[in-house]
Design a protein around this motif. Structure first.
Motif, short mmCIF file in Angstrom:
data_model
loop_
_atom_site.label_atom_id
_atom_site.label_comp_id
_atom_site.label_asym_id
_atom_site.label_seq_id
_atom_site.Cartn_x
_atom_site.Cartn_y
_atom_site.Cartn_z
N PRO A 219 0.82 -1.22 0.00
CA PRO A 219 0.00 0.00 0.00
C PRO A 219 0.85 1.27 0.00
CG PRO A 219 -0.69 -1.50 1.76
CD PRO A 219 0.55 -2.08 1.16
N GLY B 140 -13.68 5.47 -3.16
CA GLY B 140 -12.58 4.60 -3.59
C GLY B 140 -12.44 3.30 -2.81
N MET C 34 -9.80 -0.02 -3.37
CA MET C 34 -8.82 -0.39 -2.34
C MET C 34 -8.95 -1.86 -1.97
SD MET C 34 -7.07 2.44 -1.46
CE MET C 34 -7.05 3.12 -3.08
N GLN D 195 2.76 8.43 -6.97
CA GLN D 195 4.12 8.54 -6.45
C GLN D 195 4.33 9.92 -5.88
OE1 GLN D 195 6.93 7.35 -9.45
NE2 GLN D 195 5.79 5.48 -9.86
N GLU E 198 2.27 4.82 -3.43
CA GLU E 198 1.18 4.37 -2.60
C GLU E 198 -0.05 4.10 -3.45
OE1 GLU E 198 0.82 7.47 0.30
OE2 GLU E 198 -0.31 8.78 -1.03
N TRP E 199 -0.93 3.25 -2.91
CA TRP E 199 -2.17 2.92 -3.62
C TRP E 199 -2.93 4.20 -3.92
CZ3 TRP E 199 -4.76 -1.54 -0.34
CH2 TRP E 199 -3.99 -2.70 -0.45
N ASP E 200 -3.35 4.32 -5.15
CA ASP E 200 -4.26 5.41 -5.51
C ASP E 200 -5.50 4.76 -6.10
OD1 ASP E 200 -5.21 7.97 -5.79
OD2 ASP E 200 -3.97 8.48 -7.51
N SER E 201 -6.41 5.58 -6.54
CA SER E 201 -7.68 5.06 -7.04
C SER E 201 -8.18 5.94 -8.16
CB SER E 201 -8.69 5.07 -5.89
OG SER E 201 -10.00 4.85 -6.39
#
Lengths: 373, 265
Positions: A90, A268, A272, A282, A298-301
């Motif tokens: 994550p 989102g 996730m 980033q 990191e996780w984005d959406s």
């Protein structure tokens, strides 16, 4: 040592031995444990730490646990977490950038994960199918992701076939479950007295050898088949995926998108918890001394408005645009891009959507009223 | 902004308006980083930390608090005139804070109910964010702000980089951290789906619902969340209060609250 094709038998009382061998071999073992009203994969050392004796009920936007009245170790079908965080972290550093001083040149060094050995006990068939989809995204092609690759190599999977389902499951539509049929190191099916065990890799075979497991009885295999078939038959939710790609591409102007856009929070959560969603952002985190900075992923959406913000314009400004992007990409775009649907039918996006939006219902609505626009 | 913060050791001013000082305290809570930061910036005006005050101009100003008096209106203009890069910090400075509740009440009536000599008070009828009065270069949200984000914005500014604030929803932060949803699994009223990230999903991480202190997430769908939370059994009046809270002056929250109050019969 049993023949590779022969399923073995693990007495319920010997499950701890499986954990012990994994721990002795240096694995950090993760299994489903009770946490805040659900199950999560967490490090375990004792079988007693697992969420045994419970089962989950899942509905669109709802999740609850109740005692299941029997000594099932894997009575809970799933929690919000899949295998994704074990391979696609994550939040993780990518690059360490250093600079000698103002105006000087800088050096950038990759920061790779250590790749400590992780064994996940209790992955479901849909989770393993999702892992295979993520492998396709992160490892193939001209630019395999080195961070994913390190974690993936260090991952040992112990799948557990489902002998019960919840109302949000639709793996049978996606051909991914409920039986664990591939992509595992070990596969278990839980029966009342113990587990039918199969191995799917040399490491898994070695582990079965170390445990000295007997061959499973014909009676056990018969009951296993019966339980798996009953589970598959009990899954009622369905996604008619025959012509899905063409259906969605032909209905980008359907009024249903507007309607779902009013219900959708744009938060989102679906992306996730989706075990295949891979979008990320980033960011650069400067160090205190001003001479270094860490590039972090990191996780984005695609539900994050920033995700579709380009210079001067957001090309998916409304929630309906973002929902449509997610669904059409997941069910149609992925087929073009990765030669597979992005959906494994785990139903997490339905359960963990706070307002219970159900993608199977959205697709059905579009199918029923195709051309309504 | 980047072109502005170019001094070798930029001068920092920290200013307070109507607020509880909690955001300034977040700066002082940077215990491990504060000395190193003080090497890189000259702390010229920070009354919460030191009574030594240097006159402006300031390269960077952090402004806490909302505008609630006529003197505030003048003073924030003075601060603006003295400051190259001005950052509003915290819900008071970015949204009017909890004291914005006066904006939907009769302040004259309150004054005489609470104070024996209301005529001695100099107060405006409203509590408003800094950006209502002067141009603001950046806003850091939260009640209080996240100290890591304040540090990050300052360190980036020192490198000549823009702030790059978090823009996701609290839900995205919550899921990245592996927490279990308190709405879906807990049946709790949580404002996370409509709230801007930045706190690290602090409240849900402790098993309670978010109360929206970071303000609305861009594109927040307040009515859809209100409908869901109403389904948990919350009376509309209580729900309206959740949207009327610390950051309730933001249009996205205000309109949802008004919709709930209208339907409260």
């Amino acid at each position: 040592m049993p023949d590779a094709s022969e399923p073995c038998w693990l007495e319920r009382t010997r499950l701890q031995r499986l954990l012990d061998v994994l721990l002795e071999r240096g694995f950090e073992v993760h299994g489903p444990v009770l946490r805040d009203g659900a199950t999560l994969f967490a490090p375990v050392q004792r079988v007693a730490e697992l969420a045994a004796g419970w089962r989950d009920e899942q509905t669109p936007g709802g999740y609850s646990l109740e005692p299941c009245g029997e000594a099932r170790t894997f009575g809970v079908v799933s929690g919000p977490g899949a295998l994704k965080p074990f391979v696609f972290a994550p939040h993780e550093p990518l690059l360490q950038v250093r600079m000698d001083g103002p105006g000087s040149s800088f050096e950038a060094e990759p920061v790779l994960p250590e790749g400590h050995k992780v064994a996940v006990l209790g992955a479901r068939a849909c989770d393993l199918a999702a892992l295979a989809v993520q492998d396709r995204i992160f490892l193939r092609g001209r630019f395999p992701d080195p961070h994913y690759a390190v974690r993936r190599r260090a991952l040992f999977t112990i799948g557990v076939s489902c002998t019960r389902s919840v109302s949000t499951c639709f793996c049978t539509s996606q051909g991914t479950g409920p039986e664990v049929t591939g992509g595992y190191d070990l596969a278990l099916t839980e029966l009342a007295e113990g587990f039918v065990v199969r191995f799917g890799s040399p490491e898994g075979e070695d582990l079965v050898g170390a445990l000295g497991l007997p061959i499973a009885s014909e009676e056990a295999l018969r009951r296993e088949r019966s339980d798996l078939d009953a589970c598959a038959e009990g899954i009622e939710r369905a996604l008619d995926s025959g012509d899905l790609r063409d259906l969605l591409y032909a209905n980008l102007g359907h009024p249903r998108w507007e309607e779902v856009g009013e219900r959708c929070l744009g938060c989102g959560n679906c992306t996730m918890v989706c075990p295949t969603c891979f979008c990320h952002d980033q960011r650069d985190e400067p160090a205190l001394d001003g001479a270094a900075s860490l590039r972090v992923r990191e996780w984005d959406s695609c539900f994050n408005p920033e995700h579709s913000q380009i210079h001067g314009i957001n090309f998916r400004a409304r929630v309906r645009d973002r929902y449509r992007q997610w669904l059409v990409h997941k069910l149609a775009g992925w087929v073009d891009q990765f030669d597979t649907s992005g959906c494994v039918g785990c139903g997490r996006c339905i359960t963990w959507c706070p307002v219970g939006i159900d993608l199977t219902e959205e697709v059905d609505a579009i199918r029923r009223t195709e051309g309504a626009s | 902004m980047s072109a502005r913060v170019r001094a070798a050791r930029p001068r920092l001013g920290v200013f307070k308006f109507a607020s509880c000082d909690g955001c300034q305290l977040q700066l002082l809570n940077l215990e491990d980083e504060l000395l190193a930061l003080a090497d890189r910036v000259e702390i010229a005006h920070f009354l919460e930390a030191s009574s030594r005050v240097e006159p402006g101009p300031y390269d960077v100003a952090l402004v806490e608090g909302s505008i609630t008096t006529s003197r505030d209106v003048e003073r924030i203009r003075e601060v603006r005139d003295q400051s190259a890069f001005l950052i509003a910090i915290g819900a008071c400075a970015t949204a009017g804070g909890i004291q914005h509740l006066r904006n939907v009440a009769d302040v004259e009536a309150w004054k005489s109910e609470i104070y024996p000599h209301p005529e001695w008070l100099d107060t405006l009828a409203t509590s408003t964010p800094i950006s209502d009065h002067i141009p603001v270069d950046h806003e850091i949200h939260g009640c209080p702000v996240n100290k890591r984000e304040v540090l990050r914005v300052m360190l980036r500014a020192l490198l000549g980089a823009g702030p790059d604030p978090p823009r996701a929803s609290v839900c995205m932060e919550c899921k990245r951290s592996g927490h279990v949803c308190v709405i879906v699994a807990g049946g709790q009223a949580c404002m996370g789906p409509v709230t801007r990230a930045g706190c690290g999903a602090l409240c849900p991480s402790l098993g309670r619902g978010c109360y929206a202190c970071f303000g609305p997430y861009e594109g927040a769908n307040g009515p859809a969340l209100a409908g869901r939370l109403e389904g948990l059994g919350l009376p509309r009046r209580d729900l309206a209060r959740r949207f009327r809270g610390i950051t309730g002056s933001h249009p996205a929250f205000r309109s949802t609250a008004e919709g709930l109050e209208d339907g409260d019969g």
